[in-house]
Every structure is written in structure tokens, then in C-alpha cells.
Scaffold this motif. Structure first.
Motif: not given
Length: 145
Positions: A23-49
Motif C-alpha cells: 500500500t502506498k505510504p500516502e494511503n497509510r498516512d491518510l488512514l493514520e491521520q483519520w485514526l488520530l482525528r487529525k483529518k476527517v474522512p470525506t466522501s471524496k477522500t474515502v472513495m479515492d482511498f
């Protein structure tokens, strides 16, 4: 306005364990940011993910992780070892092939083909493979040459 999705932390943890090592590092980073609540998942980012990780989009709306069952995999592991973790690619491929097999079986039945009369005439491990092959050739009228 962004469509924020309220994804259960349990689902995000489950997704983290579903991602293949490549898995690409940017996808892992995004998921980690969602887990830590640093970013919120949007429908667009989740669809891309989902496109990048093969995790079905609908899974992000569940309250608890799905129990995916792939019965074919149980017999197809290296060294016949049991495993509860299957790659997304393996699950997708097996589901696709199962759908194709089911469609083809129904199609063949619909156009009038009968069940092959030799199917089930031998039990697993009860006969040598060459004897089974010879019997199938004979009943099918296939010449060995």
C-alpha cells in the motif's frame, strides 16, 4: 461543502490491518491521520482511498468490521495452514470467479446442456489420476492422440 463521513474507529483499525504491505505510504498516512482525528474522512477522500486499497466503500459506514468468508481459500493456503487474513486481491478475485462460475452454470443450464454424467463417478483420493482421466476421455469420446 465537504461531505464528512463519520467512520467508526473500529472500522479504521480494521482497515489498517486489511491493507497489503505494498500500500502506498500516502494511503497509510491518510488512514493514520483519520485514526488520530487529525483529518476527517470525506466522501471524496474515502472513495479515492477505496480505489487505491480495494476496500469496499460501504465498509466505511459499518459500526463493526465485516466477517468476510472465502471458503475456497481455506483449502488453498501454503502448507495447508489455516489463516483468517486474506489479501483484498485474493478476496476480489475469488468473488469475481465465483460469480462467473455461477453465471456460466446458469447459462449452460438455460441453453439446454445436461450435467456431465461422469461428474461424481469417482471419490476424491479413491483412484489414480490417470485412471480418472482415462475414464473421462472414454466417456467423452476424446481420443488420447
Amino acid at each position: 461543502m465537504r461531505a464528512v463521513i463519520d467512520v467508526s474507529p473500529v472500522i479504521l483499525e480494521w482497515v489498517m490491518h486489511q491493507m497489503p504491505p505494498e500500500t502506498k505510504p500516502e494511503n497509510r498516512d491518510l488512514l493514520e491521520q483519520w485514526l488520530l482525528r487529525k483529518k476527517v474522512p470525506t466522501s471524496k477522500t474515502v472513495m479515492d482511498f477505496c480505489k487505491n486499497t480495494h476496500i469496499p466503500f460501504g465498509y466505511f459506514f459499518l459500526k463493526k468490521p465485516p466477517e468476510e468468508e472465502c471458503s475456497l481459500i481455506n483449502c488453498r493456503t501454503i502448507g495447508s495452514k489455516s489463516s483468517n487474513q486474506f489479501s483484498r486481491d485474493a478476496i476480489d478475485t475469488i468473488n469475481t470467479m465465483t460469480n462467473i462460475k455461477d453465471w456460466m452454470s446458469e447459462y449452460i443450464r438455460d441453453i439446454g446442456f445436461d450435467k456431465l454424467h461422469f461428474v461424481g463417478s469417482f471419490q476424491a483420493n479413491s483412484a489414480d489420476a490417470s485412471i480418472v482421466a482415462q475414464d473421462i476421455r472414454k466417456k467423452s469420446g476424446i481420443e488420447i492422440e
